[in-house]
Design a protein around this motif. Structure first.
Motif, PDB file in Angstrom:
ATOM      1  N   VAL A  28       2.271 -22.750 -19.134  1.00 61.33           N
ATOM      2  CA  VAL A  28       1.413 -22.377 -20.262  1.00 61.33           C
ATOM      3  C   VAL A  28      -0.006 -22.024 -19.827  1.00 61.33           C
ATOM      4  O   VAL A  28      -0.681 -21.253 -20.511  1.00 61.33           O
ATOM      5  CB  VAL A  28       1.387 -23.472 -21.351  1.00 61.33           C
ATOM      6  CG1 VAL A  28       2.767 -23.666 -21.954  1.00 61.33           C
ATOM      7  CG2 VAL A  28       0.860 -24.781 -20.799  1.00 61.33           C
ATOM      8  N   LEU A  77      -0.468 -18.273 -19.816  1.00 61.93           N
ATOM      9  CA  LEU A  77      -0.162 -17.467 -21.006  1.00 61.93           C
ATOM     10  C   LEU A  77      -1.301 -16.533 -21.415  1.00 61.93           C
ATOM     11  O   LEU A  77      -1.065 -15.369 -21.725  1.00 61.93           O
ATOM     12  CB  LEU A  77       0.205 -18.367 -22.186  1.00 61.93           C
ATOM     13  CG  LEU A  77       1.675 -18.615 -22.416  1.00 61.93           C
ATOM     14  CD1 LEU A  77       1.878 -19.504 -23.635  1.00 61.93           C
ATOM     15  CD2 LEU A  77       2.480 -17.353 -22.521  1.00 61.93           C
ATOM     16  N   ASP A  78      -2.519 -17.024 -21.442  1.00 58.20           N
ATOM     17  CA  ASP A  78      -3.627 -16.189 -21.904  1.00 58.20           C
ATOM     18  C   ASP A  78      -3.834 -14.950 -21.041  1.00 58.20           C
ATOM     19  O   ASP A  78      -4.332 -13.938 -21.522  1.00 58.20           O
ATOM     20  CB  ASP A  78      -4.914 -17.001 -21.983  1.00 58.20           C
ATOM     21  CG  ASP A  78      -4.909 -17.960 -23.157  1.00 58.20           C
ATOM     22  OD1 ASP A  78      -4.186 -17.704 -24.144  1.00 58.20           O
ATOM     23  OD2 ASP A  78      -5.624 -18.983 -23.094  1.00 58.20           O
ATOM     24  N   GLY A 111      -2.249 -11.579 -22.322  1.00 56.64           N
ATOM     25  CA  GLY A 111      -2.688 -10.994 -23.593  1.00 56.64           C
ATOM     26  C   GLY A 111      -2.901  -9.494 -23.569  1.00 56.64           C
ATOM     27  O   GLY A 111      -2.335  -8.769 -24.400  1.00 56.64           O
ATOM     28  N   TRP A 166       0.402  -7.748 -23.191  1.00 56.82           N
ATOM     29  CA  TRP A 166       1.206  -7.937 -24.398  1.00 56.82           C
ATOM     30  C   TRP A 166       0.771  -6.948 -25.475  1.00 56.82           C
ATOM     31  O   TRP A 166       1.603  -6.398 -26.197  1.00 56.82           O
ATOM     32  CB  TRP A 166       1.103  -9.375 -24.901  1.00 56.82           C
ATOM     33  CG  TRP A 166       1.935  -9.609 -26.119  1.00 56.82           C
ATOM     34  CD1 TRP A 166       3.260  -9.949 -26.153  1.00 56.82           C
ATOM     35  CD2 TRP A 166       1.516  -9.488 -27.478  1.00 56.82           C
ATOM     36  NE1 TRP A 166       3.684 -10.055 -27.452  1.00 56.82           N
ATOM     37  CE2 TRP A 166       2.635  -9.770 -28.292  1.00 56.82           C
ATOM     38  CE3 TRP A 166       0.320  -9.162 -28.096  1.00 56.82           C
ATOM     39  CZ2 TRP A 166       2.584  -9.737 -29.678  1.00 56.82           C
ATOM     40  CZ3 TRP A 166       0.264  -9.126 -29.480  1.00 56.82           C
ATOM     41  CH2 TRP A 166       1.384  -9.414 -30.249  1.00 56.82           C
ATOM     42  N   PHE A 204      -1.780 -11.520 -30.620  1.00 57.70           N
ATOM     43  CA  PHE A 204      -1.389 -12.276 -29.440  1.00 57.70           C
ATOM     44  C   PHE A 204      -1.529 -13.773 -29.690  1.00 57.70           C
ATOM     45  O   PHE A 204      -0.696 -14.561 -29.236  1.00 57.70           O
ATOM     46  CB  PHE A 204      -2.198 -11.864 -28.209  1.00 57.70           C
ATOM     47  CG  PHE A 204      -1.799 -12.662 -27.003  1.00 57.70           C
ATOM     48  CD1 PHE A 204      -0.547 -12.491 -26.424  1.00 57.70           C
ATOM     49  CD2 PHE A 204      -2.648 -13.607 -26.470  1.00 57.70           C
ATOM     50  CE1 PHE A 204      -0.151 -13.249 -25.327  1.00 57.70           C
ATOM     51  CE2 PHE A 204      -2.266 -14.372 -25.371  1.00 57.70           C
ATOM     52  CZ  PHE A 204      -1.019 -14.186 -24.804  1.00 57.70           C
ATOM     53  N   ARG A 246       1.571 -14.906 -31.303  1.00 56.42           N
ATOM     54  CA  ARG A 246       2.692 -14.869 -30.368  1.00 56.42           C
ATOM     55  C   ARG A 246       2.587 -16.042 -29.385  1.00 56.42           C
ATOM     56  O   ARG A 246       3.565 -16.720 -29.087  1.00 56.42           O
ATOM     57  CB  ARG A 246       2.712 -13.533 -29.621  1.00 56.42           C
ATOM     58  CG  ARG A 246       3.783 -13.425 -28.554  1.00 56.42           C
ATOM     59  CD  ARG A 246       5.162 -13.501 -29.144  1.00 56.42           C
ATOM     60  NE  ARG A 246       6.152 -13.082 -28.160  1.00 56.42           N
ATOM     61  CZ  ARG A 246       7.370 -13.565 -28.082  1.00 56.42           C
ATOM     62  NH1 ARG A 246       7.795 -14.440 -28.973  1.00 56.42           N
ATOM     63  NH2 ARG A 246       8.192 -13.156 -27.159  1.00 56.42           N
ATOM     64  N   ARG A 247       1.377 -16.270 -28.885  1.00 53.43           N
ATOM     65  CA  ARG A 247       1.136 -17.364 -27.953  1.00 53.43           C
ATOM     66  C   ARG A 247       1.502 -18.698 -28.605  1.00 53.43           C
ATOM     67  O   ARG A 247       2.193 -19.520 -28.002  1.00 53.43           O
ATOM     68  CB  ARG A 247      -0.336 -17.357 -27.544  1.00 53.43           C
ATOM     69  CG  ARG A 247      -0.704 -18.420 -26.560  1.00 53.43           C
ATOM     70  CD  ARG A 247      -2.234 -18.384 -26.324  1.00 53.43           C
ATOM     71  NE  ARG A 247      -2.630 -19.306 -25.310  1.00 53.43           N
ATOM     72  CZ  ARG A 247      -2.747 -20.617 -25.482  1.00 53.43           C
ATOM     73  NH1 ARG A 247      -2.499 -21.173 -26.656  1.00 53.43           N
ATOM     74  NH2 ARG A 247      -3.124 -21.391 -24.492  1.00 53.43           N
ATOM     75  N   ASP A 248       1.042 -18.912 -29.840  1.00 58.05           N
ATOM     76  CA  ASP A 248       1.348 -20.155 -30.549  1.00 58.05           C
ATOM     77  C   ASP A 248       2.856 -20.322 -30.742  1.00 58.05           C
ATOM     78  O   ASP A 248       3.385 -21.429 -30.608  1.00 58.05           O
ATOM     79  CB  ASP A 248       0.639 -20.198 -31.896  1.00 58.05           C
ATOM     80  CG  ASP A 248      -0.871 -20.363 -31.751  1.00 58.05           C
ATOM     81  OD1 ASP A 248      -1.345 -20.690 -30.640  1.00 58.05           O
ATOM     82  OD2 ASP A 248      -1.576 -20.145 -32.758  1.00 58.05           O
TER      83      ASP A 248
END
Length: 157
Positions: free
Chosen positions: A10, A13-14, A17, A20, A43, A46-48
């Protein structure tokens, strides 16, 4: 061009962005009936969603970076749920890197991780309009299994 591959969870993940967002625009172009719905997605949302999905299971992010300048040129995000079902949740490779093997390496890395973690089944979803990627996914043993239909406007029947 030399590509460096980085794996993590995780905490990475950022970083995906901006790519994405390019994937989102690509899907909006390919799927006109759902264009507005696709473009409204963020985003952050989507991330959450990925974090919620991965909370009871596992999440992996693989990044592909250009070694000379550190530019992110591709990524793949995969999850395994508590029932040991693996999913390739999102994959994207910059247009100028397609056909160079970046996507193949990303898929190989994520599928190896799914094996290592004991995923019993694997799936991925392909947005309507993006059927051109079927051949790529077939190289890894994926085949279309179902078609889900979504209503784009209120029916008057």
């Amino acid at each position: 061009m030399t590509i460096e591959y980085i794996s993590g969870g995780v905490e990475l993940l950022d970083e995906i962005g901006p790519l994405w967002e390019k994937l989102k625009a690509h899907h909006a172009r390919l799927s006109p009936p759902f264009r507005d719905t696709i473009l409204r997605r963020t985003f952050a949302r989507r991330r959450d969603g990925l974090l919620r999905k991965a909370a009871p299971g596992k999440l992996r992010v693989d990044l592909a970076r250009s070694a000379p300048d550190g530019r992110l040129v591709g990524y793949v995000v995969s999850t395994i749920d508590t029932d040991q079902r693996g999913e390739v949740d999102s994959i994207f490779v910059e247009e100028d890197q397609r056909g160079t093997g970046v996507g193949r390496v990303l898929m190989e890395r994520t599928l190896a991780w799914l094996d290592q973690e004991g995923a019993q089944a694997r799936h991925l979803e392909v947005r309507v309009g993006n059927e051109g990627v079927f051949e790529f996914y077939r190289r890894f043993g994926f085949e279309p299994a179902t078609i889900r239909m979504d209503q784009t406007r209120q029916s008057k029947t």
